[in-house]
Write a protein that holds these residues in place. Structure first.
Motif, short mmCIF file in Angstrom:
data_model
loop_
_atom_site.label_atom_id
_atom_site.label_comp_id
_atom_site.label_asym_id
_atom_site.label_seq_id
_atom_site.Cartn_x
_atom_site.Cartn_y
_atom_site.Cartn_z
N ILE A 20 0.81 -1.61 0.01
CA ILE A 20 0.29 -0.53 0.33
C ILE A 20 0.94 1.21 0.51
O ILE A 20 0.44 2.04 -0.90
CB ILE A 20 -0.89 0.47 1.17
N ALA A 21 2.32 1.63 0.87
CA ALA A 21 3.01 2.30 0.74
C ALA A 21 3.59 2.44 -0.86
O ALA A 21 3.65 3.57 -1.08
CB ALA A 21 3.78 2.33 1.79
N ARG A 22 3.80 2.21 -0.91
CA ARG A 22 3.99 1.98 -2.68
C ARG A 22 3.08 2.43 -3.23
O ARG A 22 3.96 3.07 -3.98
CB ARG A 22 5.01 0.35 -2.99
N ARG A 23 2.23 1.71 -3.06
CA ARG A 23 0.83 2.64 -4.39
C ARG A 23 0.65 3.81 -4.51
O ARG A 23 0.78 4.80 -4.85
CB ARG A 23 -0.19 1.85 -4.38
N LEU A 24 0.98 4.36 -2.94
CA LEU A 24 0.49 5.64 -2.31
C LEU A 24 1.73 6.83 -2.97
O LEU A 24 1.73 7.52 -2.89
CB LEU A 24 0.51 6.02 -1.08
N ALA A 25 3.36 5.68 -2.43
CA ALA A 25 4.55 7.03 -3.12
C ALA A 25 4.29 7.27 -4.64
O ALA A 25 5.10 8.62 -5.25
CB ALA A 25 5.52 5.79 -3.21
N ALA A 45 11.49 2.30 3.22
CA ALA A 45 11.50 3.71 3.15
C ALA A 45 12.36 4.23 2.17
O ALA A 45 12.62 5.01 0.93
CB ALA A 45 12.29 4.31 4.34
N ARG A 46 13.58 3.81 2.10
CA ARG A 46 15.07 4.00 1.61
C ARG A 46 14.72 3.30 -0.24
O ARG A 46 14.59 4.69 -0.54
CB ARG A 46 15.77 3.41 1.50
N LEU A 47 14.18 2.42 -0.64
CA LEU A 47 14.04 2.03 -1.69
C LEU A 47 12.68 2.87 -2.09
O LEU A 47 12.71 3.45 -3.67
CB LEU A 47 13.41 0.56 -1.59
N LEU A 48 11.89 3.16 -1.21
CA LEU A 48 10.74 4.72 -2.25
C LEU A 48 11.06 5.25 -2.07
O LEU A 48 10.69 6.04 -3.35
CB LEU A 48 9.44 4.52 -0.25
N ARG A 49 11.66 6.44 -1.44
CA ARG A 49 13.00 7.63 -1.87
C ARG A 49 13.57 7.06 -2.90
O ARG A 49 12.95 8.06 -3.61
CB ARG A 49 13.49 7.43 -0.67
N GLU A 50 14.27 6.41 -2.98
CA GLU A 50 15.31 6.08 -4.26
C GLU A 50 14.13 5.54 -5.49
O GLU A 50 14.16 6.54 -6.70
CB GLU A 50 15.59 4.84 -4.34
N GLU A 51 12.67 4.82 -5.73
CA GLU A 51 12.33 4.66 -6.50
C GLU A 51 11.52 5.89 -7.59
O GLU A 51 11.13 5.83 -8.23
CB GLU A 51 11.37 2.90 -6.63
N PHE A 52 10.82 6.92 -6.07
CA PHE A 52 9.75 7.17 -6.19
C PHE A 52 10.16 9.47 -6.21
O PHE A 52 9.02 9.64 -6.21
CB PHE A 52 8.31 7.42 -5.89
N GLY A 53 10.60 8.98 -5.67
CA GLY A 53 11.21 10.54 -5.14
C GLY A 53 10.43 11.12 -4.01
O GLY A 53 10.63 12.17 -4.25
N VAL A 54 9.71 10.56 -3.34
CA VAL A 54 9.04 11.18 -1.76
C VAL A 54 9.78 10.78 -0.74
O VAL A 54 10.72 10.56 -0.50
CB VAL A 54 8.11 10.36 -2.19
N GLU A 55 9.20 11.70 -0.24
CA GLU A 55 9.60 11.94 1.46
C GLU A 55 9.14 10.27 1.99
O GLU A 55 7.71 10.28 1.90
CB GLU A 55 9.64 12.97 2.24
N ALA A 56 10.14 9.05 2.49
CA ALA A 56 9.21 8.88 3.08
C ALA A 56 10.43 8.14 4.39
O ALA A 56 11.06 8.00 4.82
CB ALA A 56 9.96 7.30 2.69
N ASN A 57 9.80 8.44 5.69
CA ASN A 57 10.22 8.50 7.14
C ASN A 57 10.19 7.01 7.52
O ASN A 57 8.23 6.94 8.06
CB ASN A 57 9.48 10.23 8.24
#
Length: 265
Positions: A20-25, A45-57
Protein backbone atom coordinates in the motif's frame (compact mmCIF):
# COMPACT_ATOMS: atom_id res chain seq x y z
CA UNK A 1 3.78 26.02 -4.37
CA UNK A 2 3.08 22.31 -4.75
CA UNK A 3 1.22 20.76 -1.84
CA UNK A 4 1.96 17.08 -1.40
CA UNK A 5 -0.48 14.68 0.15
CA UNK A 6 0.83 12.61 3.03
CA UNK A 7 -0.05 9.26 4.54
CA UNK A 8 0.80 7.36 7.70
CA UNK A 9 1.04 3.59 7.21
CA UNK A 10 1.35 1.16 10.12
CA UNK A 11 2.74 -2.28 9.38
CA UNK A 12 4.53 -0.49 6.57
CA UNK A 13 7.77 -2.44 6.41
CA UNK A 14 6.52 -5.53 4.56
CA UNK A 15 3.54 -7.42 3.17
CA UNK A 16 0.27 -5.59 2.61
CA UNK A 17 1.34 -2.41 4.38
CA UNK A 18 4.51 -2.08 2.30
CA UNK A 19 2.59 -2.63 -0.92
CA UNK A 20 0.00 0.00 0.00
CA UNK A 21 2.85 2.39 0.85
CA UNK A 22 4.40 1.70 -2.54
CA UNK A 23 1.15 2.47 -4.37
CA UNK A 24 0.72 5.68 -2.40
CA UNK A 25 4.30 6.72 -3.13
CA UNK A 26 3.56 6.16 -6.81
CA UNK A 27 0.72 8.70 -6.44
CA UNK A 28 3.14 11.22 -4.94
CA UNK A 29 2.23 10.82 -1.27
CA UNK A 30 4.89 11.60 1.31
CA UNK A 31 4.92 8.87 3.92
CA UNK A 32 5.45 8.00 7.53
CA UNK A 33 6.05 4.26 7.78
CA UNK A 34 5.69 2.49 11.11
CA UNK A 35 6.59 -1.01 12.26
CA UNK A 36 8.37 -2.69 15.15
CA UNK A 37 11.75 -3.27 13.49
CA UNK A 38 13.59 -0.15 12.38
CA UNK A 39 16.13 -1.89 10.11
CA UNK A 40 13.51 -3.44 7.82
CA UNK A 41 11.43 -0.27 7.96
CA UNK A 42 14.37 1.94 7.03
CA UNK A 43 15.17 -0.25 4.04
CA UNK A 44 11.57 -0.08 2.79
CA UNK A 45 11.63 3.70 3.19
CA UNK A 46 14.94 3.95 1.31
CA UNK A 47 13.59 1.97 -1.63
CA UNK A 48 10.50 4.17 -1.85
CA UNK A 49 12.58 7.33 -1.78
CA UNK A 50 14.84 6.05 -4.53
CA UNK A 51 12.04 4.75 -6.76
CA UNK A 52 9.50 7.56 -6.41
CA UNK A 53 11.39 10.58 -5.06
CA UNK A 54 8.99 11.07 -2.16
CA UNK A 55 9.76 11.60 1.49
CA UNK A 56 9.47 8.34 3.41
CA UNK A 57 10.09 8.68 7.12
CA UNK A 58 10.54 5.41 9.08
CA UNK A 59 9.37 5.47 12.70
CA UNK A 60 9.74 2.38 14.88
CA UNK A 61 6.68 1.90 17.08
CA UNK A 62 5.11 -1.02 18.90
CA UNK A 63 1.35 -1.11 18.49
CA UNK A 64 0.84 -2.54 21.98
CA UNK A 65 2.43 0.57 23.51
CA UNK A 66 -0.15 3.36 23.28
CA UNK A 67 2.38 6.06 24.17
CA UNK A 68 4.44 5.01 21.15
CA UNK A 69 1.27 5.01 19.06
CA UNK A 70 0.50 8.61 20.02
CA UNK A 71 4.13 9.64 19.49
CA UNK A 72 3.92 8.15 15.99
CA UNK A 73 1.12 10.54 15.04
CA UNK A 74 3.05 13.44 16.53
CA UNK A 75 6.12 12.47 14.50
CA UNK A 76 4.02 12.60 11.33
CA UNK A 77 2.53 15.96 12.33
CA UNK A 78 5.99 17.40 13.01
CA UNK A 79 7.25 16.24 9.63
CA UNK A 80 4.29 16.91 7.33
CA UNK A 81 1.78 19.12 9.13
CA UNK A 82 -1.31 17.35 7.78
CA UNK A 83 -2.58 13.86 7.01
CA UNK A 84 -4.57 12.81 3.94
CA UNK A 85 -4.61 9.07 4.55
CA UNK A 86 -4.21 6.97 7.69
CA UNK A 87 -3.60 3.32 6.82
CA UNK A 88 -3.96 0.86 9.69
CA UNK A 89 -2.21 -2.25 8.42
CA UNK A 90 -0.42 -3.55 11.53
CA UNK A 91 -2.07 -6.60 13.04
CA UNK A 92 -1.48 -9.83 14.91
CA UNK A 93 -3.38 -13.08 15.30
CA UNK A 94 -3.41 -16.32 17.24
CA UNK A 95 -5.66 -19.27 16.52
CA UNK A 96 -7.22 -21.34 19.26
CA UNK A 97 -10.46 -22.56 20.74
CA UNK A 98 -12.40 -20.17 22.94
CA UNK A 99 -12.43 -22.74 25.75
CA UNK A 100 -8.64 -22.96 25.83
CA UNK A 101 -7.33 -19.51 24.96
CA UNK A 102 -5.27 -17.78 27.63
CA UNK A 103 -6.05 -14.19 28.57
CA UNK A 104 -2.60 -12.92 27.54
CA UNK A 105 -3.23 -14.29 24.04
CA UNK A 106 -6.42 -12.38 23.35
CA UNK A 107 -5.20 -9.32 25.26
CA UNK A 108 -2.36 -8.89 22.77
CA UNK A 109 -4.80 -9.11 19.87
CA UNK A 110 -7.01 -6.52 21.53
CA UNK A 111 -4.00 -4.25 22.03
CA UNK A 112 -2.64 -4.46 18.48
CA UNK A 113 -5.82 -4.99 16.47
CA UNK A 114 -8.20 -2.63 18.25
CA UNK A 115 -6.73 -0.44 20.99
CA UNK A 116 -3.90 0.79 18.76
CA UNK A 117 -6.20 1.61 15.82
CA UNK A 118 -8.73 3.54 17.91
CA UNK A 119 -5.88 5.41 19.62
CA UNK A 120 -4.35 6.27 16.24
CA UNK A 121 -7.68 7.51 14.94
CA UNK A 122 -8.23 9.68 18.01
CA UNK A 123 -4.73 11.16 17.78
CA UNK A 124 -4.89 11.67 14.01
CA UNK A 125 -8.36 13.19 13.66
CA UNK A 126 -7.21 16.83 14.03
CA UNK A 127 -4.68 16.29 11.23
CA UNK A 128 -7.21 14.45 9.07
CA UNK A 129 -9.83 17.19 9.51
CA UNK A 130 -7.23 19.83 8.61
CA UNK A 131 -6.22 18.04 5.42
CA UNK A 132 -9.85 17.34 4.53
CA UNK A 133 -10.59 21.07 4.76
CA UNK A 134 -7.61 21.79 2.50
CA UNK A 135 -8.73 19.18 -0.05
CA UNK A 136 -12.52 19.57 -0.20
CA UNK A 137 -12.82 17.40 -3.31
CA UNK A 138 -11.36 14.24 -1.75
CA UNK A 139 -11.41 14.88 1.95
CA UNK A 140 -9.23 12.58 4.06
CA UNK A 141 -9.37 8.80 4.39
CA UNK A 142 -8.84 6.18 7.06
CA UNK A 143 -8.20 2.68 5.69
CA UNK A 144 -8.07 -0.24 8.12
CA UNK A 145 -6.96 -3.77 7.30
CA UNK A 146 -9.55 -6.02 8.91
CA UNK A 147 -10.28 -9.62 7.91
CA UNK A 148 -13.01 -11.74 6.40
CA UNK A 149 -13.14 -13.43 9.83
CA UNK A 150 -14.56 -10.17 11.13
CA UNK A 151 -17.50 -10.64 8.74
CA UNK A 152 -18.10 -14.39 9.05
CA UNK A 153 -16.98 -16.32 12.12
CA UNK A 154 -14.39 -19.05 11.71
CA UNK A 155 -13.84 -21.89 14.18
CA UNK A 156 -10.51 -21.41 15.94
CA UNK A 157 -10.37 -17.68 15.17
CA UNK A 158 -12.93 -16.29 17.59
CA UNK A 159 -10.74 -13.73 19.34
CA UNK A 160 -8.96 -12.65 16.17
CA UNK A 161 -12.22 -12.33 14.27
CA UNK A 162 -13.80 -10.42 17.15
CA UNK A 163 -11.04 -7.80 17.09
CA UNK A 164 -11.47 -7.43 13.34
CA UNK A 165 -15.25 -7.15 13.67
CA UNK A 166 -14.63 -4.37 16.19
CA UNK A 167 -12.34 -2.65 13.67
CA UNK A 168 -15.02 -2.87 10.97
CA UNK A 169 -17.57 -1.37 13.35
CA UNK A 170 -15.13 1.37 14.33
CA UNK A 171 -14.70 2.39 10.69
CA UNK A 172 -18.44 2.63 10.13
CA UNK A 173 -18.94 4.70 13.27
CA UNK A 174 -16.05 7.04 12.47
CA UNK A 175 -17.65 7.73 9.09
CA UNK A 176 -20.99 8.44 10.76
CA UNK A 177 -19.35 10.91 13.12
CA UNK A 178 -16.70 12.48 10.88
CA UNK A 179 -17.77 12.29 7.22
CA UNK A 180 -19.46 15.67 7.65
CA UNK A 181 -15.94 16.96 8.32
CA UNK A 182 -14.67 15.27 5.16
CA UNK A 183 -13.08 12.32 6.98
CA UNK A 184 -14.32 8.82 6.18
CA UNK A 185 -13.13 5.34 7.18
CA UNK A 186 -13.10 2.11 5.19
CA UNK A 187 -12.27 -1.37 6.44
CA UNK A 188 -10.79 -3.85 3.97
CA UNK A 189 -11.61 -7.44 4.93
CA UNK A 190 -9.67 -10.03 2.91
CA UNK A 191 -9.35 -13.77 3.14
CA UNK A 192 -5.84 -15.27 3.11
CA UNK A 193 -3.25 -13.09 1.37
CA UNK A 194 0.08 -14.53 0.22
CA UNK A 195 2.63 -12.92 2.54
CA UNK A 196 5.33 -14.26 4.82
CA UNK A 197 2.78 -14.03 7.64
CA UNK A 198 0.65 -16.73 6.00
CA UNK A 199 3.52 -19.10 5.20
CA UNK A 200 2.29 -21.42 7.98
CA UNK A 201 -0.74 -22.23 5.79
CA UNK A 202 1.21 -23.42 2.75
CA UNK A 203 0.92 -27.11 3.62
CA UNK A 204 -2.86 -26.98 3.24
CA UNK A 205 -3.42 -23.91 1.06
CA UNK A 206 -1.22 -23.32 -1.98
CA UNK A 207 0.07 -19.74 -2.22
CA UNK A 208 -1.25 -19.59 -5.78
CA UNK A 209 -4.79 -19.85 -4.35
CA UNK A 210 -4.32 -16.89 -2.01
CA UNK A 211 -5.06 -13.25 -2.65
CA UNK A 212 -2.16 -11.01 -3.66
CA UNK A 213 -0.89 -8.03 -1.71
CA UNK A 214 -1.52 -6.03 -4.86
CA UNK A 215 -5.22 -6.93 -4.71
CA UNK A 216 -5.52 -5.30 -1.30
CA UNK A 217 -3.34 -2.33 -2.22
CA UNK A 218 -5.46 -1.71 -5.31
CA UNK A 219 -8.57 -1.42 -3.16
CA UNK A 220 -6.82 0.89 -0.71
CA UNK A 221 -5.59 3.15 -3.50
CA UNK A 222 -9.07 3.29 -5.03
CA UNK A 223 -10.50 4.50 -1.71
CA UNK A 224 -8.01 7.38 -1.58
CA UNK A 225 -9.17 8.52 -5.03
CA UNK A 226 -12.86 8.77 -4.11
CA UNK A 227 -14.60 12.07 -3.55
CA UNK A 228 -15.49 13.09 -0.01
CA UNK A 229 -19.11 12.30 -0.85
CA UNK A 230 -18.37 8.57 -1.28
CA UNK A 231 -18.22 6.52 1.91
CA UNK A 232 -17.48 2.78 1.82
CA UNK A 233 -17.76 1.16 5.26
CA UNK A 234 -16.22 -2.21 4.35
CA UNK A 235 -14.73 -3.99 1.35
CA UNK A 236 -14.70 -7.79 1.51
CA UNK A 237 -12.25 -9.67 -0.71
CA UNK A 238 -12.68 -13.42 -0.82
CA UNK A 239 -10.58 -16.00 -2.59
CA UNK A 240 -11.97 -17.91 -5.55
CA UNK A 241 -13.64 -21.17 -4.56
CA UNK A 242 -16.69 -22.64 -2.91
CA UNK A 243 -16.36 -21.13 0.60
CA UNK A 244 -16.92 -17.48 -0.15
CA UNK A 245 -17.41 -16.26 3.44
CA UNK A 246 -14.77 -18.41 5.10
CA UNK A 247 -11.05 -17.79 5.46
CA UNK A 248 -10.66 -21.58 5.62
CA UNK A 249 -8.53 -21.40 8.75
CA UNK A 250 -7.51 -24.52 10.60
CA UNK A 251 -5.76 -23.94 13.89
CA UNK A 252 -2.56 -25.93 14.37
CA UNK A 253 -2.49 -26.59 18.07
CA UNK A 254 0.60 -26.29 20.18
CA UNK A 255 0.73 -29.43 22.37
CA UNK A 256 -0.55 -28.78 25.84
CA UNK A 257 -1.88 -25.31 25.12
CA UNK A 258 -4.83 -25.65 22.76
CA UNK A 259 -3.79 -22.64 20.65
CA UNK A 260 -1.43 -21.75 17.84
CA UNK A 261 -0.05 -18.65 16.24
CA UNK A 262 -1.59 -17.58 12.96
CA UNK A 263 -2.77 -14.63 10.93
CA UNK A 264 -5.48 -14.43 8.30
CA UNK A 265 -3.87 -11.95 5.95
Amino acid sequence: MTVHRSALVTGGSRGIGAEIARRLAGEGYHLTLAARTLDTLAETARLLREEFGVEANPVAARMNDLDQVRDLVQAHADRFGGLNALVLSAGTGTAGRVADMQAKTYERMLDVNFRAPITLVQAALPLLRKSAAEDPARGAKIIALASITGVAGEAGLAAYGATKAALISLCETVSLEESGNGVSATAISPGYVDTDMTAWKHDELDPSAMLRTGDIAEMALAVTRLSRNAVIPNIVLTRAGDRMWRARATAIETPGTGYAACVSR
